[in-house]
Design a protein around this motif. Sequence first.
Motif, PDB file in Angstrom:
ATOM      1  N   GLY A 116      46.020  37.648  51.295  1.00 35.92           N
ATOM      2  CA  GLY A 116      45.075  36.542  51.965  1.00 35.92           C
ATOM      3  C   GLY A 116      44.206  35.787  51.122  1.00 35.92           C
ATOM      4  O   GLY A 116      43.227  35.014  51.615  1.00 35.92           O
ATOM      5  N   THR A 117      44.747  35.336  49.816  1.00 34.93           N
ATOM      6  CA  THR A 117      43.811  34.665  49.062  1.00 34.93           C
ATOM      7  C   THR A 117      44.725  33.530  48.279  1.00 34.93           C
ATOM      8  O   THR A 117      46.038  33.737  48.089  1.00 34.93           O
ATOM      9  CB  THR A 117      43.070  35.295  47.947  1.00 34.93           C
ATOM     10  OG1 THR A 117      42.471  34.334  47.064  1.00 34.93           O
ATOM     11  CG2 THR A 117      43.957  36.383  46.995  1.00 34.93           C
ATOM     12  N   ILE A 144      50.577  39.452  49.441  1.00 30.10           N
ATOM     13  CA  ILE A 144      50.910  39.266  50.837  1.00 30.10           C
ATOM     14  C   ILE A 144      50.149  37.928  51.268  1.00 30.10           C
ATOM     15  O   ILE A 144      48.868  37.697  51.148  1.00 30.10           O
ATOM     16  CB  ILE A 144      50.347  40.475  51.767  1.00 30.10           C
ATOM     17  CG1 ILE A 144      50.761  41.805  51.650  1.00 30.10           C
ATOM     18  CG2 ILE A 144      50.618  39.869  53.451  1.00 30.10           C
ATOM     19  CD1 ILE A 144      49.886  42.877  52.063  1.00 30.10           C
ATOM     20  N   ASN A 145      50.983  36.858  51.821  1.00 26.56           N
ATOM     21  CA  ASN A 145      50.486  35.381  52.161  1.00 26.56           C
ATOM     22  C   ASN A 145      51.667  34.929  52.885  1.00 26.56           C
ATOM     23  O   ASN A 145      52.897  34.947  52.484  1.00 26.56           O
ATOM     24  CB  ASN A 145      50.189  34.892  50.863  1.00 26.56           C
ATOM     25  CG  ASN A 145      49.206  33.642  51.179  1.00 26.56           C
ATOM     26  OD1 ASN A 145      49.453  32.906  51.915  1.00 26.56           O
ATOM     27  ND2 ASN A 145      48.127  33.768  50.337  1.00 26.56           N
ATOM     28  N   PRO A 146      51.529  34.368  53.950  1.00 22.77           N
ATOM     29  CA  PRO A 146      52.489  33.496  54.515  1.00 22.77           C
ATOM     30  C   PRO A 146      52.964  32.282  53.735  1.00 22.77           C
ATOM     31  O   PRO A 146      54.057  31.739  54.010  1.00 22.77           O
ATOM     32  CB  PRO A 146      51.505  32.826  55.713  1.00 22.77           C
ATOM     33  CG  PRO A 146      50.362  33.294  55.979  1.00 22.77           C
ATOM     34  CD  PRO A 146      50.034  34.307  54.634  1.00 22.77           C
ATOM     35  N   GLU A 147      52.169  32.062  52.906  1.00 23.54           N
ATOM     36  CA  GLU A 147      52.794  30.777  51.812  1.00 23.54           C
ATOM     37  C   GLU A 147      52.632  31.281  50.430  1.00 23.54           C
ATOM     38  O   GLU A 147      52.123  32.233  50.074  1.00 23.54           O
ATOM     39  CB  GLU A 147      51.519  29.689  51.895  1.00 23.54           C
ATOM     40  CG  GLU A 147      51.032  29.211  53.059  1.00 23.54           C
ATOM     41  CD  GLU A 147      52.082  28.384  54.076  1.00 23.54           C
ATOM     42  OE1 GLU A 147      53.220  27.927  53.319  1.00 23.54           O
ATOM     43  OE2 GLU A 147      52.370  28.305  55.077  1.00 23.54           O
ATOM     44  N   VAL A 178      27.187  34.233  46.791  1.00 27.92           N
ATOM     45  CA  VAL A 178      27.183  33.100  45.372  1.00 27.92           C
ATOM     46  C   VAL A 178      27.770  31.550  46.141  1.00 27.92           C
ATOM     47  O   VAL A 178      28.717  31.756  46.933  1.00 27.92           O
ATOM     48  CB  VAL A 178      28.557  33.337  44.665  1.00 27.92           C
ATOM     49  CG1 VAL A 178      28.641  32.360  43.526  1.00 27.92           C
ATOM     50  CG2 VAL A 178      28.447  34.838  43.910  1.00 27.92           C
ATOM     51  N   GLY A 208      41.080  37.785  50.092  1.00 29.05           N
ATOM     52  CA  GLY A 208      40.318  36.347  50.382  1.00 29.05           C
ATOM     53  C   GLY A 208      40.295  36.230  51.990  1.00 29.05           C
ATOM     54  O   GLY A 208      40.673  37.088  52.948  1.00 29.05           O
ATOM     55  N   TYR A 233      39.284  28.560  53.721  1.00 33.56           N
ATOM     56  CA  TYR A 233      38.799  27.532  53.147  1.00 33.56           C
ATOM     57  C   TYR A 233      39.674  26.449  53.229  1.00 33.56           C
ATOM     58  O   TYR A 233      39.606  25.322  53.182  1.00 33.56           O
ATOM     59  CB  TYR A 233      38.182  27.886  51.760  1.00 33.56           C
ATOM     60  CG  TYR A 233      36.944  28.919  51.851  1.00 33.56           C
ATOM     61  CD1 TYR A 233      35.743  28.382  52.129  1.00 33.56           C
ATOM     62  CD2 TYR A 233      37.141  30.262  51.896  1.00 33.56           C
ATOM     63  CE1 TYR A 233      34.672  29.157  52.426  1.00 33.56           C
ATOM     64  CE2 TYR A 233      36.199  31.184  52.156  1.00 33.56           C
ATOM     65  CZ  TYR A 233      35.014  30.694  52.311  1.00 33.56           C
ATOM     66  OH  TYR A 233      33.892  31.720  52.301  1.00 33.56           O
ATOM     67  N   TYR A 244      38.074  23.052  54.074  1.00 33.18           N
ATOM     68  CA  TYR A 244      38.171  21.955  53.161  1.00 33.18           C
ATOM     69  C   TYR A 244      39.130  20.959  53.708  1.00 33.18           C
ATOM     70  O   TYR A 244      39.229  19.863  53.505  1.00 33.18           O
ATOM     71  CB  TYR A 244      38.500  22.284  51.932  1.00 33.18           C
ATOM     72  CG  TYR A 244      37.881  23.240  51.142  1.00 33.18           C
ATOM     73  CD1 TYR A 244      36.556  23.431  51.205  1.00 33.18           C
ATOM     74  CD2 TYR A 244      38.318  23.992  49.967  1.00 33.18           C
ATOM     75  CE1 TYR A 244      35.801  24.464  50.753  1.00 33.18           C
ATOM     76  CE2 TYR A 244      37.774  24.842  49.267  1.00 33.18           C
ATOM     77  CZ  TYR A 244      36.491  25.092  49.508  1.00 33.18           C
ATOM     78  OH  TYR A 244      35.649  25.825  48.735  1.00 33.18           O
ATOM     79  N   GLN A 276      36.579  38.754  48.058  1.00 39.43           N
ATOM     80  CA  GLN A 276      36.021  37.115  47.873  1.00 39.43           C
ATOM     81  C   GLN A 276      35.055  37.097  49.437  1.00 39.43           C
ATOM     82  O   GLN A 276      34.626  35.922  49.354  1.00 39.43           O
ATOM     83  CB  GLN A 276      36.874  36.236  47.679  1.00 39.43           C
ATOM     84  CG  GLN A 276      37.679  36.355  46.256  1.00 39.43           C
ATOM     85  CD  GLN A 276      38.716  35.374  46.179  1.00 39.43           C
ATOM     86  OE1 GLN A 276      38.812  34.060  45.785  1.00 39.43           O
ATOM     87  NE2 GLN A 276      39.916  36.164  46.608  1.00 39.43           N
ATOM     88  N   HIS A 326      31.591  37.674  45.883  1.00 42.79           N
ATOM     89  CA  HIS A 326      30.670  36.502  46.464  1.00 42.79           C
ATOM     90  C   HIS A 326      29.424  36.782  47.356  1.00 42.79           C
ATOM     91  O   HIS A 326      28.942  35.967  47.768  1.00 42.79           O
ATOM     92  CB  HIS A 326      31.502  35.332  47.258  1.00 42.79           C
ATOM     93  CG  HIS A 326      32.779  34.909  46.174  1.00 42.79           C
ATOM     94  ND1 HIS A 326      33.999  34.289  46.768  1.00 42.79           N
ATOM     95  CD2 HIS A 326      32.578  34.810  44.834  1.00 42.79           C
ATOM     96  CE1 HIS A 326      34.373  33.804  45.865  1.00 42.79           C
ATOM     97  NE2 HIS A 326      34.044  34.011  44.512  1.00 42.79           N
TER      98      HIS A 326
END
Length: 257
Positions: free
Chosen positions: A199-200, A224-227, A169, A26, A38, A45, A108, A126
């Motif tokens: 990363g999503t 894998i994501n920092p959050e 999309v 992502g 996003y 957002y 995505q 997408h």
Amino acid sequence: MADRTALPSELARRLFQIRSVGAITGAGVSAESGIQTYRGKGGIYDDPQHGDKTVEALSGHTLLADPDRTWRAVGSLARQAIDARPNVAHVALAAIERSVDHFVLLTQNVDGLHQLAGSRNVIDIHGSIHEAVCTSCGALKRFDRDELAGILSTPQCARCSGPMRPNAVLFGELLPVDKVQRIHEEFYEFRPDLVILAGTSALFPYITQPVEIARQAGNLTVEINPEPTLMTPQVEFSLRGKAGEYLDLIRRAITPD
Ligand code: OAD
């Protein structure tokens, strides 16, 4: 304190056995290329002035009511990403694809950076911001970066002069059936040894279900994501950090020099 940039030893050991990989990416994978995510801090957002307007402009209903507005928003996003180049995360995934027996990348992202880095078997669920399709005759047009960044209104088809739409999309639109079918083939029928989610924020069922299927089959799942995300409790290994750092470590563990 543990070394943040090392893989857990159990994971490194299991990666050595891996022969097939399904990666799901992502916007966070392109964050290190300077592309806005996003959601989250600094995401599209999150922008109180323009966030909602951007989403509205990039929606299926705006495309029908005011296509020039949709195209102006596409041009504006393209201008922000005009200098973006593939980063270590994109390069690592392309290298993993070259070294295993079977690889698929479900992304995505509409920025084309995976393909630019050399990824071949890509399901860009997408679509692509760099392509337009004629709403009258179906002809496809590919934009170069400068051309896309300069867009201020709806492009016309070179073949029939019909109005073109982004080959992506938009918000509120359905997914392309052929790409959904490919997800089924690659993740439900084939079932890669390893599924990586990178990363999503993983909010959509077509992103989370392939991970759940892999987990049920007893295959290796890594995030894998920092959050933390909603998928963190579902995966076997959750690596808290940047995609570039960890994907490169995974590449090295799968293909030791
Ligand atoms: P999001 O913006 O929802 O999520 C980005 C994720 O990347 C977050 O979980 C961040 O914590 C994480 N992240 C940020 N920097 C990172 C880094 N350096 N390395 C790894 N992870 C990092 O983006 P997506 O999940 O891609 O749809 O959003 C999914 C879809 O929602 C988009 O494709 C878009 C949007 O609606 C359409 O345009 C149709």
